[in-house]
Design a protein around this motif. Structure first.
Motif: not given
Ligand SMILES: [Zn+2]
Length: 369
Positions: A282, A285, A289, A297, A300
């Motif tokens: 992602c 983040c 996360s 987040c 994602c």
């Molecule tokens: Zn994320």
């Protein structure tokens, strides 16, 4: 202004006296000089050169003079009227010139001023996203290839190792053009352009193929019957899965930021073997996360990874169908969804926004190219 003399006594025709004519002429000339506008001048012309003006009325009195005096009086009036006429003409020209100059200044158009009378418009973000995705591959030396949207079944399915009884070949998933017997479909993926590229280009082949694709989905928040894919194909001697991973890695870093990891999960597609689903870390983040105690987040869904698309090594059967010797050449291919990329890259949550053509959706993306 003198009233017409009715006495017929030449001595009494004061309107024709040199002093009276001079006065009328001077009054007229003063009024002409004082006229500040063309409208003013029009009034002055009426008052001092019109039918009821002192000089015109005096002219009418000539007949009352004895014959001997008429020529002299006529001369004086003619001179006075001539002077007034010339002054009017000159002032008219002056005032017209002034007006023209003023109009030029007042109505000047500055062509360098910003033009804001119509909205500028913007290219659709699907188009710009698709071009940006293709550009990353172009920077690696890939060429952009295109193919028809109405495609022969052979290119869309057979050459890509879809067996005749493959479920994707039914009208449930595929738009047929006319009846199923026509052998013509709206292409269900951009993969037929792989076949066309291999058949029409000399090896090695490195192409990306962006374009519209069609499936019989209903339009909802995450599906659309018309969507876009970006497909890539590399066929050369000695290509391996490592090249595929490298290519996808360069794409992810070029599109979403440096240092982002990718991962492959085993999958199945008829036209690649082995096949994989690609995930990228992602870009918001960077996986944090999904760690214990990490902030949630949205991008994602706190998974830490985002699904990117499918890929794999080109199935040797596809190479054979395209006349390429699989003993000598190998290849890799991938397919990425443009809508999906736009959705997670820009937080677009509803497919409707992308297809409804509302300029309020498109404008914030501006002219990104
Ligand atoms: Zn994320």
């Amino acid at each position: 202004m003198s009233a017409p003399n009715k006495s017929y006594d030449p001595v009494e025709v004061t309107a024709l006296s040199p002093q009276e004519l001079e006065r009328a002429r001077d009054e007229a000339l003063a009024a002409i000089a004082a006229a500040g506008t063309l409208d003013d001048l029009k009034q002055v012309r009426l008052a001092h050169a019109g039918d009821r003006s002192p000089l015109a009325l005096a002219n009418r009195e000539i007949g009352a003079l004895p014959p001997a005096g008429r020529a002299e009086a006529g001369k004086r009036i003619g001179a006075a009227r001539g002077a007034v006429g010339q002054a009017l003409k000159a002032r008219q020209a002056e005032l017209e010139d002034e007006r023209d100059q003023r109009v030029l200044v007042e109505e000047t158009v500055d062509v360098t001023l910003p033009w804001d009378r119509a909205p500028r418009g913007a290219r659709h973000p699907l188009t710009t996203t698709q071009e940006r995705m293709a550009d990353v591959f172009v920077s690696m030396g890939f060429e952009v290839a295109e193919g028809p949207e109405v495609e022969a079944e052979w290119f869309n399915f057979d050459a890509l190792n879809f067996t005749p009884d493959h479920p994707a070949r039914t009208m449930q998933d595929t738009f047929f053009v006319g009846s199923e017997e026509t052998g013509l479909v709206m292409r269900t993926h951009t993969s037929p352009v792989q076949v066309r590229s291999l058949l029409s280009r000399p090896l090695p082949v490195y192409v990306v193929m962006p374009g519209k694709t069609f499936r019989t989905d209903e339009l909802d928040a995450t599906h659309s019957p018309v969507f876009h894919q970006l497909e890539g194909l590399a066929v050369d001697e000695g290509l391996t899965m490592a090249d595929l991973r490298g290519g996808i890695g360069v794409f992810v870093e070029g599109m979403f930021g440096e240092g982002l990891k990718t991962r492959f999960r085993p999958s199945y597609f008829p036209f690649t073997e082995p096949s994989a689903e690609v995930d990228m870390q992602c870009f918001v983040c960077r996986g944090a996360s999904a760690e214990p105690g990490g902030d949630p987040c949205r991008t994602c869904s706190s998974e830490g990874w985002i699904e990117l698309g499918g890929c794999g090594m080109v199935n040797p059967r596809v190479l054979v169908a395209c006349g390429v010797d699989p003993e000598r050449y190998s290849g890799w291919a991938f397919g990425l969804g443009v809508e999906r990329t736009l959705m997670f890259r820009h937080g677009v949550e509803d497919m409707h926004d992308m297809v409804e053509g509302d300029v309020r959706f498109t404008l914030p993306f501006g002219m990104e190219i």
